[in-house]
Design a protein around this motif. Structure first.
Motif, PDB file in Angstrom:
ATOM      1  N   LEU A  11       0.848  -1.238   0.098  1.00 29.16           N
ATOM      2  CA  LEU A  11       0.511  -0.124   0.159  1.00 29.16           C
ATOM      3  C   LEU A  11       0.678   1.215  -0.034  1.00 29.16           C
ATOM      4  CD1 LEU A  11      -3.046   1.373   0.339  1.00 29.16           C
ATOM      5  CD2 LEU A  11      -2.139   0.899   2.654  1.00 29.16           C
ATOM      6  N   ILE A  12       0.595   2.086  -1.076  1.00 29.60           N
ATOM      7  CA  ILE A  12       1.625   3.194  -1.302  1.00 29.60           C
ATOM      8  C   ILE A  12       0.607   4.302  -0.867  1.00 29.60           C
ATOM      9  CG2 ILE A  12       2.933   4.891  -2.681  1.00 29.60           C
ATOM     10  CD1 ILE A  12       3.273   2.923  -4.741  1.00 29.60           C
ATOM     11  N   VAL A  13       0.717   5.113   0.490  1.00 26.45           N
ATOM     12  CA  VAL A  13       0.335   6.417   0.837  1.00 26.45           C
ATOM     13  C   VAL A  13       0.991   7.812   0.362  1.00 26.45           C
ATOM     14  CG1 VAL A  13      -0.972   7.252   3.352  1.00 26.45           C
ATOM     15  CG2 VAL A  13      -0.498   4.624   2.828  1.00 26.45           C
ATOM     16  N   GLU A  14      -0.413   8.330   0.204  1.00 21.69           N
ATOM     17  CA  GLU A  14       0.330   9.588  -0.287  1.00 21.69           C
ATOM     18  C   GLU A  14       1.091   9.284  -1.619  1.00 21.69           C
ATOM     19  OE1 GLU A  14      -1.555  11.739   0.527  1.00 21.69           O
ATOM     20  OE2 GLU A  14      -2.849  11.708   2.363  1.00 21.69           O
ATOM     21  N   ASP A  34      -1.734  -1.325  -4.029  1.00 21.59           N
ATOM     22  CA  ASP A  34      -2.528  -0.495  -3.812  1.00 21.59           C
ATOM     23  C   ASP A  34      -2.483   1.426  -3.608  1.00 21.59           C
ATOM     24  OD1 ASP A  34      -5.066   0.718  -3.997  1.00 21.59           O
ATOM     25  OD2 ASP A  34      -5.963  -0.262  -2.323  1.00 21.59           O
ATOM     26  N   SER A  35      -3.118   2.193  -3.686  1.00 16.92           N
ATOM     27  CA  SER A  35      -2.726   3.795  -3.741  1.00 16.92           C
ATOM     28  C   SER A  35      -3.749   4.083  -2.537  1.00 16.92           C
ATOM     29  CB  SER A  35      -1.383   3.862  -4.311  1.00 16.92           C
ATOM     30  OG  SER A  35      -2.499   4.541  -5.127  1.00 16.92           O
ATOM     31  N   CYS A  36      -3.426   4.809  -1.686  1.00 12.82           N
ATOM     32  CA  CYS A  36      -4.676   5.295  -0.935  1.00 12.82           C
ATOM     33  C   CYS A  36      -3.997   6.837   0.109  1.00 12.82           C
ATOM     34  CB  CYS A  36      -5.681   4.597  -0.042  1.00 12.82           C
ATOM     35  SG  CYS A  36      -5.216   4.261   1.339  1.00 12.82           S
ATOM     36  N   THR A  37      -5.161   8.070   0.119  1.00 17.44           N
ATOM     37  CA  THR A  37      -4.445   8.696   1.423  1.00 17.44           C
ATOM     38  C   THR A  37      -4.510   8.178   2.939  1.00 17.44           C
ATOM     39  OG1 THR A  37      -7.266   8.794   1.908  1.00 17.44           O
ATOM     40  CG2 THR A  37      -6.281  10.188  -0.677  1.00 17.44           C
ATOM     41  N   VAL A  48       2.644  -4.283   3.240  1.00 25.63           N
ATOM     42  CA  VAL A  48       4.190  -3.598   3.853  1.00 25.63           C
ATOM     43  C   VAL A  48       3.433  -2.238   3.202  1.00 25.63           C
ATOM     44  CG1 VAL A  48       6.259  -2.716   2.960  1.00 25.63           C
ATOM     45  CG2 VAL A  48       5.571  -4.836   3.439  1.00 25.63           C
ATOM     46  N   GLY A  49       3.277  -1.322   3.947  1.00 27.98           N
ATOM     47  CA  GLY A  49       3.134   0.454   3.736  1.00 27.98           C
ATOM     48  C   GLY A  49       3.832   0.911   3.536  1.00 27.98           C
ATOM     49  N   GLU A  74       4.295  -3.781   8.135  1.00 24.21           N
ATOM     50  CA  GLU A  74       5.379  -3.094   8.274  1.00 24.21           C
ATOM     51  C   GLU A  74       5.495  -1.618   7.289  1.00 24.21           C
ATOM     52  OE1 GLU A  74       8.048  -3.701  10.486  1.00 24.21           O
ATOM     53  OE2 GLU A  74       6.828  -6.284  11.051  1.00 24.21           O
ATOM     54  N   TRP A  75       5.394  -0.609   8.442  1.00 23.12           N
ATOM     55  CA  TRP A  75       6.065   0.506   7.482  1.00 23.12           C
ATOM     56  C   TRP A  75       7.276   1.795   7.323  1.00 23.12           C
ATOM     57  CZ3 TRP A  75       1.386   2.780   5.145  1.00 23.12           C
ATOM     58  CH2 TRP A  75       0.319   2.061   5.960  1.00 23.12           C
ATOM     59  N   ILE A  76       7.183   1.879   5.547  1.00 25.63           N
ATOM     60  CA  ILE A  76       8.144   2.520   5.198  1.00 25.63           C
ATOM     61  C   ILE A  76       8.558   3.796   5.176  1.00 25.63           C
ATOM     62  CG2 ILE A  76      10.280   2.036   3.358  1.00 25.63           C
ATOM     63  CD1 ILE A  76       9.353  -0.845   2.996  1.00 25.63           C
ATOM     64  N   ALA A  77       9.363   4.856   5.045  1.00 23.97           N
ATOM     65  CA  ALA A  77       9.014   5.905   5.018  1.00 23.97           C
ATOM     66  C   ALA A  77       9.676   6.610   3.971  1.00 23.97           C
ATOM     67  CB  ALA A  77       9.821   7.125   6.736  1.00 23.97           C
ATOM     68  N   VAL A  78       9.327   7.216   3.440  1.00 25.24           N
ATOM     69  CA  VAL A  78       9.853   8.024   2.453  1.00 25.24           C
ATOM     70  C   VAL A  78       9.715   9.912   2.192  1.00 25.24           C
ATOM     71  CG1 VAL A  78       9.485   8.640  -0.430  1.00 25.24           C
ATOM     72  CG2 VAL A  78       8.396   6.960   0.702  1.00 25.24           C
ATOM     73  N   LEU A  79      10.745  10.612   1.941  1.00 29.91           N
ATOM     74  CA  LEU A  79      11.302  11.804   2.207  1.00 29.91           C
ATOM     75  C   LEU A  79      12.124  12.070   1.916  1.00 29.91           C
ATOM     76  CD1 LEU A  79      12.139  11.820   6.091  1.00 29.91           C
ATOM     77  CD2 LEU A  79      12.713  10.413   4.609  1.00 29.91           C
ATOM     78  N   THR A  80      12.470  13.257   1.536  1.00 35.52           N
ATOM     79  CA  THR A  80      13.680  13.809   1.647  1.00 35.52           C
ATOM     80  C   THR A  80      15.101  14.107   2.205  1.00 35.52           C
ATOM     81  OG1 THR A  80      12.937  16.734   1.885  1.00 35.52           O
ATOM     82  CG2 THR A  80      12.314  15.461  -0.124  1.00 35.52           C
TER      83      THR A  80
END
Length: 445
Positions: A11-14, A34-37, A48-49, A74-80
């Protein structure tokens, strides 16, 4: 075509543009993407998220923390890399996420991280006893971990309530294991072989929650697709757990009350019987909510037939070290590091801490401590707590504060990128020679 048992749900969030560019390759690799807000995320099942952290998430991290703490994903963060330089963001990401990636993506590393996260998700799924940190033993629901008086009394009470069919209201602070108690009641009941369905009542908007509970309306479903059943129907024959019942919108409260009264739901104009035992949990004062017209009194009496209270960690004298060592043993397997025990200073610091986040906070701090610990023992500093010496002389010179922060930044980045020092230096925004000089200065590696 992938076998159902081998499907890996991501799941890809935002999702950002860079996130969406990963999708074709991930699907070829066997991921069901899948993706969502963020608002919808709690209602989307996944293994996995991947969540793109935005400025509003840094301003209000409790929304993200709530999502992570209420799921077994299990959540993985994406950021700069700029985001990582914000104050406290490194601690936030390290404490709450399985891993993180900075933009632009290193696609090969993304694939590796997702695979590792999926492996850990499967491990958690096979041993749900560790997911809330209170079970001990192989079978969920058999025993609650802790020998304090509140825990002994709780086990005795659950043994009496589990065989009944009556609704139970579970009350207690956040992080005290209310869903764990619901699973224990289900696991010790006659319904143990039937579904246990959990719904987070505060995770979505009113419209989404209505559909989540009761399914598609029926009359509005297109003939070309099958009607999606609600969670109440999925729980037929088993147990329905309504977590955060105090957050349920009033209109949905009315529909839930109607169901509890006649045990039927409407499907395409027809009344369909559903047999479920309803358990509900709340961390808010429902009596106060009734006085403020935010919760229906008639629904309250339907749910509050039997009641269980959870003790906060600060009142479970004697259980703290037992739980901390339990988490240290379990998460040492996740990190691939040898199991460490706690220094005397760390045990004292834990004993003096108030634990506002209860067992969930302890679990997260121990997990963080295992990652950051460099010596033979986990120290108070590794847990993000002040030790005896720091409490007595917490003020230091500016240079000392800078040195501590510098060393912490190096430890954090090495935790994530120890296999690629060039990337580690880039994340910190420094050159590779400077990076090596700082490692030597702080006697790291």
């Amino acid at each position: 075509m992938h076998d159902l048992a081998s499907i890996r749900r991501l799941l890809i969030v935002e999702p950002c543009e860079e996130c969406l560019q990963l999708v074709p390759g991930l699907r070829i690799a066997g991921w069901d993407v899948d993706s969502c807000t963020l608002e919808e995320a709690a209602l989307r099942p996944c293994d996995v998220g991947l969540i793109r952290l935005l400025p509003e998430h840094f301003a209000h991290p409790e929304v993200v923390k709530s999502l992570i703490s209420r799921s077994n994903t299990e959540w993985i963060a994406v950021l700069t890399s700029e985001d990582l330089r914000r104050e406290h963001i490194g601690d936030f990401v390290c404490e709450w996420f399985f891993d993180f990636h900075t933009l632009p993506f290193d696609v090969a590393r993304v694939q590796v991280t997702l695979g590792r996260a999926y492996g850990m998700a499967r491990l958690r799924g096979k041993d749900a006893s560790h997911s809330n940190g209170l079970f001990v033993g192989e079978n969920p629901g058999q025993q609650l971990l802790g020998e304090s008086r509140p825990m002994r009394e709780l086990r005795r009470l659950l043994g009496k309530l589990a065989p009944t069919e009556s609704p139970v209201l579970i009350r207690g602070e956040g992080g005290t294991g209310k869903e764990l108690i619901a699973r224990t009641l289900h696991g010790q009941s006659q319904r143990r072989e039937q579904p246990f369905i959990s719904v987070n009542c505060g995770a979505a908007s009113e419209g989404l929650l209505q559909e989540e509970l009761f399914g598609d309306a029926g009359e509005t479903v297109d003939a070309s697709r099958q009607r999606k059943p609600g969670r109440i129907e999925e729980a037929n024959g088993g147990t329905l757990f309504l977590d955060g019942i105090g957050d349920l919108p009033l209109d949905v409260q009315a529909n839930l009350l109607r169901f509890l009264q006649d045990r039927h739901i409407q499907v395409a104009g027809e009344r369909v019987p559903v047999d479920v035992r309803v358990l509900a949990a709340t961390h808010v004062d429902l009596e106060a909510a009734i006085r403020m017209k935010r919760f229906r009194e008639d629904l309250y009496y339907r749910l509050n037939v039997l009641q269980v209270g959870t003790a906060p960690l600060r009142e479970r004298h004697g259980d703290l070290a037992l739980l901390a060592n339990h988490f240290a043993q379990f998460y040492s397997r996740e990190t691939g590091r040898r199991a460490r025990n706690f220094s005397q200073d760390a045990l004292v610091a834990m004993g003096k801490h108030d634990w506002p986040g209860n067992v969930r906070e302890l679990e997260n701090r121990v997990r963080r401590g295992l990652v950051l610990a460099e010596g033979r023992q986990i120290e108070a500093f590794d847990l993000g707590l002040l030790g005896e010496e720091e409490i007595s002389s917490s003020m230091a010179t500016l240079d000392e504060y800078k040195s501590r922060a510098e060393r912490q930044a190096l430890c954090d980045v090495l935790t994530r990128h120890s296999d690629n020092l060039s990337v580690a230096a880039k994340v910190l925004g420094i050159s590779r020679p400077t990076f090596y000089r700082l490692l030597h200065k702080h006697q790291i590696r």
